[in-house]
Design a protein around this motif. Structure first.
Motif, PDB file in Angstrom:
ATOM      1  N   SER A  68      -8.141  12.369  -2.865  1.00  0.00           N
ATOM      2  CA  SER A  68      -8.974  11.555  -3.548  1.00  0.00           C
ATOM      3  C   SER A  68      -8.321  10.064  -4.062  1.00  0.00           C
ATOM      4  N   VAL A  69      -7.205  10.388  -4.158  1.00  0.00           N
ATOM      5  CA  VAL A  69      -6.067   9.160  -4.389  1.00  0.00           C
ATOM      6  C   VAL A  69      -5.492   8.366  -3.425  1.00  0.00           C
ATOM      7  N   ALA A  70      -4.665   9.086  -2.811  1.00  0.00           N
ATOM      8  CA  ALA A  70      -3.839   8.520  -1.673  1.00  0.00           C
ATOM      9  C   ALA A  70      -4.801   8.155  -0.455  1.00  0.00           C
ATOM     10  N   THR A  71      -5.713   8.732  -0.041  1.00  0.00           N
ATOM     11  CA  THR A  71      -6.633   8.257   0.853  1.00  0.00           C
ATOM     12  C   THR A  71      -7.471   6.920   0.585  1.00  0.00           C
ATOM     13  N   ALA A  72      -7.609   7.016  -0.736  1.00  0.00           N
ATOM     14  CA  ALA A  72      -8.865   5.987  -1.126  1.00  0.00           C
ATOM     15  C   ALA A  72      -7.861   4.629  -1.653  1.00  0.00           C
ATOM     16  N   ILE A 105       1.937   6.713   5.508  1.00  0.00           N
ATOM     17  CA  ILE A 105       1.098   7.118   4.638  1.00  0.00           C
ATOM     18  C   ILE A 105       0.611   8.453   4.914  1.00  0.00           C
ATOM     19  N   CYS A 106       0.279   8.998   6.164  1.00  0.00           N
ATOM     20  CA  CYS A 106      -0.001  10.518   6.416  1.00  0.00           C
ATOM     21  C   CYS A 106       1.323  11.218   5.921  1.00  0.00           C
ATOM     22  N   ILE A 115       0.843  -1.352   0.118  1.00  0.00           N
ATOM     23  CA  ILE A 115       0.067  -0.136   0.058  1.00  0.00           C
ATOM     24  C   ILE A 115       1.015   1.396   0.078  1.00  0.00           C
ATOM     25  N   GLU A 116       1.849   1.335   0.934  1.00  0.00           N
ATOM     26  CA  GLU A 116       2.872   2.357   0.919  1.00  0.00           C
ATOM     27  C   GLU A 116       3.683   2.511  -0.334  1.00  0.00           C
ATOM     28  N   ASP A 117       3.969   1.332  -0.869  1.00  0.00           N
ATOM     29  CA  ASP A 117       4.620   1.259  -2.018  1.00  0.00           C
ATOM     30  C   ASP A 117       3.881   1.896  -3.266  1.00  0.00           C
TER      31      ASP A 117
END
Length: 184
Positions: free
Chosen positions: A41-45, A64-65, A14-16
């Motif tokens: 819209s993208v990184a949170t989804a 991620i944050c 996910i992080e990658d």
């Protein structure tokens, strides 16, 4: 999905993926509002489906944050710009003076809590009948015990059970299944 012992290795993709996507976006050509919308819209989804079923490691949520914060703040001469406002303040609602970014850890608790609410409100769904037969056939979801061999999904759901128990009330109905000293 093959689940092994370490969640860090399993959910590291996910992080990658988020890092790869953000590196492909042209940061210097977007305004702050454009970067905000793109990252929301993208990184949170991207991790949403996984977070609905599994509890992500705290370290992964923070990374991620951090990726989202660094992308939004931008870089100059291949160095990150100064962070004038903390990420915690940026995750507040816009009404409260924040920017409305989602706190990934809180979001990771909210999605399994939504699954519990779905089990409580729709007991006749097939998946909910299977869970009831396997994990809490004699009681209810608020009072069942978590077996040692429970799946990661069930352990995740039971991990957030305490967070929503204060907001769940039982309707009396005819009173046959009500435990007067235990039920709210």
């Amino acid at each position: 999905m093959v689940i092994t012992r370490t969640k860090e290795l399993i959910f590291g993709y996910i992080e990658d993926n988020i890092r790869r996507r953000m590196q492909n976006w042209k940061n210097k050509f977007l305004s702050s509002a454009g970067k905000e919308i793109l990252s929301k819209s993208v990184a949170t989804a991207m991790p949403t489906y996984t977070m609905a079923c599994f509890k992500l490691h705290c370290k992964l949520c923070k990374e991620i944050c951090a990726l989202m914060a660094n992308y939004w703040r931008g870089e100059q001469d291949n160095r990150n710009k100064i962070h004038w406002v903390s990420w915690k303040k940026m995750t507040k609602d816009k009404k409260e003076g924040g920017l409305g970014f989602k706190d990934i850890q809180s979001f990771n608790k909210a999605l399994p809590a939504k699954q519990i609410w779905r089990i409580i409100t729709h007991p006749n769904l097939l998946a909910n009948k299977v869970f009831k037969a396997k994990y809490f056939s004699k009681g209810n979801i608020q009072s069942c015990k978590v077996p040692n061999n429970a799946s990661w999904f069930w352990q995740c759901i039971m991990g957030v059970r305490g967070d929503i128990s204060w907001g769940v009330w039982k309707r009396m109905g005819n009173g046959k299944n009500t435990k007067i000293w235990e039920d709210r």
